[in-house]
Design a protein around this motif. Structure first.
Motif, PDB file in Angstrom:
ATOM      1  N   ASP A   1       0.829  -1.207   0.000  1.00 49.94           N
ATOM      2  CA  ASP A   1       0.000   0.000   0.000  1.00 49.94           C
ATOM      3  C   ASP A   1       0.867   1.262   0.000  1.00 49.94           C
ATOM      4  O   ASP A   1       0.805   2.073   0.917  1.00 49.94           O
ATOM      5  CB  ASP A   1      -0.929  -0.022   1.214  1.00 49.94           C
ATOM      6  CG  ASP A   1      -1.961   1.092   1.194  1.00 49.94           C
ATOM      7  OD1 ASP A   1      -2.181   1.680   0.118  1.00 49.94           O
ATOM      8  OD2 ASP A   1      -2.549   1.372   2.244  1.00 49.94           O
TER       9      ASP A   1
ATOM     10  N   PHE B   1      -3.043   4.172  -0.494  1.00 51.05           N
ATOM     11  CA  PHE B   1      -4.481   4.353  -0.664  1.00 51.05           C
ATOM     12  C   PHE B   1      -5.267   3.976   0.583  1.00 51.05           C
ATOM     13  O   PHE B   1      -6.469   4.197   0.646  1.00 51.05           O
ATOM     14  CB  PHE B   1      -4.990   3.535  -1.855  1.00 51.05           C
ATOM     15  CG  PHE B   1      -4.661   4.132  -3.191  1.00 51.05           C
ATOM     16  CD1 PHE B   1      -5.530   5.008  -3.813  1.00 51.05           C
ATOM     17  CD2 PHE B   1      -3.462   3.830  -3.823  1.00 51.05           C
ATOM     18  CE1 PHE B   1      -5.230   5.569  -5.043  1.00 51.05           C
ATOM     19  CE2 PHE B   1      -3.148   4.378  -5.057  1.00 51.05           C
ATOM     20  CZ  PHE B   1      -4.029   5.255  -5.670  1.00 51.05           C
TER      21      PHE B   1
ATOM     22  N   GLU C   1      -8.416  -0.110   3.555  1.00 55.90           N
ATOM     23  CA  GLU C   1      -9.592  -0.640   2.877  1.00 55.90           C
ATOM     24  C   GLU C   1      -9.318  -0.910   1.401  1.00 55.90           C
ATOM     25  O   GLU C   1      -9.805  -1.899   0.841  1.00 55.90           O
ATOM     26  CB  GLU C   1     -10.768   0.316   3.031  1.00 55.90           C
ATOM     27  CG  GLU C   1     -11.313   0.420   4.442  1.00 55.90           C
ATOM     28  CD  GLU C   1     -11.879  -0.905   4.947  1.00 55.90           C
ATOM     29  OE1 GLU C   1     -12.271  -1.741   4.116  1.00 55.90           O
ATOM     30  OE2 GLU C   1     -11.925  -1.105   6.165  1.00 55.90           O
ATOM     31  N   SER C   2      -8.542  -0.048   0.773  1.00 56.40           N
ATOM     32  CA  SER C   2      -8.175  -0.272  -0.630  1.00 56.40           C
ATOM     33  C   SER C   2      -7.292  -1.506  -0.754  1.00 56.40           C
ATOM     34  O   SER C   2      -7.399  -2.280  -1.719  1.00 56.40           O
ATOM     35  CB  SER C   2      -7.450   0.955  -1.186  1.00 56.40           C
ATOM     36  OG  SER C   2      -8.318   2.069  -1.236  1.00 56.40           O
TER      37      SER C   2
ATOM     38  N   TYR D   1     -17.271   3.152  -3.013  1.00 55.52           N
ATOM     39  CA  TYR D   1     -15.920   3.706  -2.852  1.00 55.52           C
ATOM     40  C   TYR D   1     -15.548   3.795  -1.377  1.00 55.52           C
ATOM     41  O   TYR D   1     -14.418   3.507  -0.995  1.00 55.52           O
ATOM     42  CB  TYR D   1     -15.870   5.099  -3.501  1.00 55.52           C
ATOM     43  CG  TYR D   1     -14.513   5.769  -3.404  1.00 55.52           C
ATOM     44  CD1 TYR D   1     -13.516   5.481  -4.325  1.00 55.52           C
ATOM     45  CD2 TYR D   1     -14.239   6.685  -2.393  1.00 55.52           C
ATOM     46  CE1 TYR D   1     -12.264   6.092  -4.242  1.00 55.52           C
ATOM     47  CE2 TYR D   1     -13.000   7.292  -2.293  1.00 55.52           C
ATOM     48  CZ  TYR D   1     -12.020   6.987  -3.219  1.00 55.52           C
ATOM     49  OH  TYR D   1     -10.779   7.583  -3.127  1.00 55.52           O
TER      50      TYR D   1
ATOM     51  N   ARG E   1     -15.479   2.316   1.970  1.00 55.54           N
ATOM     52  CA  ARG E   1     -15.612   0.934   2.435  1.00 55.54           C
ATOM     53  C   ARG E   1     -15.219   0.813   3.908  1.00 55.54           C
ATOM     54  O   ARG E   1     -14.240   1.413   4.355  1.00 55.54           O
ATOM     55  CB  ARG E   1     -14.743  -0.001   1.588  1.00 55.54           C
ATOM     56  CG  ARG E   1     -15.045   0.065   0.097  1.00 55.54           C
ATOM     57  CD  ARG E   1     -14.196  -0.889  -0.693  1.00 55.54           C
ATOM     58  NE  ARG E   1     -14.581  -2.287  -0.502  1.00 55.54           N
ATOM     59  CZ  ARG E   1     -15.568  -2.888  -1.148  1.00 55.54           C
ATOM     60  NH1 ARG E   1     -16.276  -2.213  -2.038  1.00 55.54           N
ATOM     61  NH2 ARG E   1     -15.846  -4.153  -0.929  1.00 55.54           N
TER      62      ARG E   1
ATOM     63  N   LEU F   1     -10.536   2.522  -6.525  1.00 56.90           N
ATOM     64  CA  LEU F   1     -10.119   2.390  -5.132  1.00 56.90           C
ATOM     65  C   LEU F   1      -8.609   2.466  -4.989  1.00 56.90           C
ATOM     66  O   LEU F   1      -8.097   2.856  -3.945  1.00 56.90           O
ATOM     67  CB  LEU F   1     -10.605   1.052  -4.563  1.00 56.90           C
ATOM     68  CG  LEU F   1     -12.090   0.952  -4.219  1.00 56.90           C
ATOM     69  CD1 LEU F   1     -12.460  -0.493  -3.899  1.00 56.90           C
ATOM     70  CD2 LEU F   1     -12.423   1.858  -3.046  1.00 56.90           C
ATOM     71  N   TYR F   2      -7.891   2.094  -6.047  1.00 57.67           N
ATOM     72  CA  TYR F   2      -6.429   2.075  -5.999  1.00 57.67           C
ATOM     73  C   TYR F   2      -5.892   2.057  -7.430  1.00 57.67           C
ATOM     74  O   TYR F   2      -6.632   1.798  -8.389  1.00 57.67           O
ATOM     75  CB  TYR F   2      -5.933   0.829  -5.239  1.00 57.67           C
ATOM     76  CG  TYR F   2      -6.446  -0.469  -5.818  1.00 57.67           C
ATOM     77  CD1 TYR F   2      -5.776  -1.125  -6.856  1.00 57.67           C
ATOM     78  CD2 TYR F   2      -7.629  -1.042  -5.348  1.00 57.67           C
ATOM     79  CE1 TYR F   2      -6.261  -2.298  -7.395  1.00 57.67           C
ATOM     80  CE2 TYR F   2      -8.117  -2.219  -5.882  1.00 57.67           C
ATOM     81  CZ  TYR F   2      -7.427  -2.847  -6.908  1.00 57.67           C
ATOM     82  OH  TYR F   2      -7.917  -4.009  -7.445  1.00 57.67           O
TER      83      TYR F   2
END
Length: 313
Positions: A47, A77, A80-81, A181, A183, A306-307
């Motif tokens: 991430d 991100f 969650e992403s 989006y 989340r 999301l990413y």
């Protein structure tokens, strides 16, 4: 032969990755009967780490290309992403979500798999028996969060439940069918339903490194959960607005009657100013609640990904 995918989101976890891999591999090798018909694979998610996390992924992938895979984001991100990316890239019949710091004990995997293969459940989650070793103030706010969200939301979240869980492909597909989006995985896991049981374990320290979750980040995350799974704050704002509107009407009536009966103006300017400031604060508080929901709507309507993946193997 069925496949078990282990989703492992990571952010600046360079010291823990090799320890995690070796520990989990030992669990698989120590339980040949439970995993005899299971091929396992790792789906590491980088991430946007700024340390050597990606280099560790590359090293493991080079040594074990058949079972170690990774996805690396273009920037950070958020958790969650990372979870969403792991679920989208995992191809297994069974999918596990784990933290790399070994606070999610891999030793539970054999029992989780056995429970799932019995056919009685679609998901085996985990929960801590206590919050031993955690700062008192963090434990207090954690308990308060679960109490609040379970009172105002139709989706019940198990207190002390971890994201660490093993799920069937059917349940994961249901989760992936939710396109939002914003989340909050703890809520999503429960919202989709399916038969779920929980295994308890004692809280354990990190295997290495330090946590990247500050108190403020956890607080914001809890607000995300409340906003994503309850409209009660909006109802509270509506109730407060209606209450003060009613009190204002009562106040106006009292002022008019006093003027007609006694013929003098109302004294107490200091108290009046204080009251006005209080009411103004309540109004801003309610606007803040409404603004939070509007902000969520704004982000949803943008339809941003999301990413963004920069590298994957």
């Amino acid at each position: 032969m069925k496949t078990m995918s282990l989703i492992v989101p990571c952010y600046n976890e360079e010291p823990t990755i090799e320890i995690f891999y070796n520990t989990v591999e030992k669990v698989f090798s120590d339980h040949p009967d439970e995993f005899k018909d299971i091929h396992h694979e790792y789906m590491f998610i980088n991430d946007g780490s700024s340390d050597g996390t990606l280099a560790e992924f590359r090293k493991l992938n080079a040594a074990h290309p058949d079972i170690v895979h990774y996805v690396s984001f273009s920037r950070n991100f958020g958790k969650e992403s990372g979870l969403a990316a792991g679920l989208q890239h995992a191809k297994g019949d069974y999918i596990a979500v784990m933290d790399v710091d070994l606070q999610d004990p891999p030793e539970l995997l054999p029992k989780m798999l056995t429970t799932l293969e019995s056919g009685d459940y679609d998901c085996v989650g985990t929960m801590r028996e206590d919050r031993k070793g955690e700062p008192v103030i963090r434990s207090f706010f954690s308990r308060s969060f679960y109490s609040v969200i379970n009172h105002i939301s139709k989706v019940q979240i198990i207190p002390n439940a971890r994201d660490y869980r093993l799920m069937t492909r059917q349940m994961v597909d249901a989760i992936l069918a939710m396109p939002e989006y914003n989340r909050f995985s703890k809520g999503i896991f429960n919202w989709v339903g399916f038969r779920t049981t929980y295994l308890k374990f004692e809280n354990a320290p990190r295997s290495a490194g330090e946590t990247h979750w500050s108190f403020w980040q956890l607080f914001n995350y809890s607000i995300e959960g409340i906003v994503d799974f309850s409209d009660v704050p909006l109802k509270i704002a509506t109730f407060i607005g209606g209450l003060f509107a009613f009190l204002a009407v009562v106040g106006i009536i009292i002022v008019i009657i006093r003027k007609l009966m006694f013929g003098n103006s109302v004294g107490g300017w200091a108290s009046m100013v204080t009251l006005m400031m209080f009411i103004g604060g309540i109004q801003l508080f309610c606007l803040g609640i409404i603004g939070n929901y509007i902000g969520k709507i704004y982000l949803e309507t943008k339809h941003r990904p999301l990413y963004i993946v920069q590298e994957e193997k």
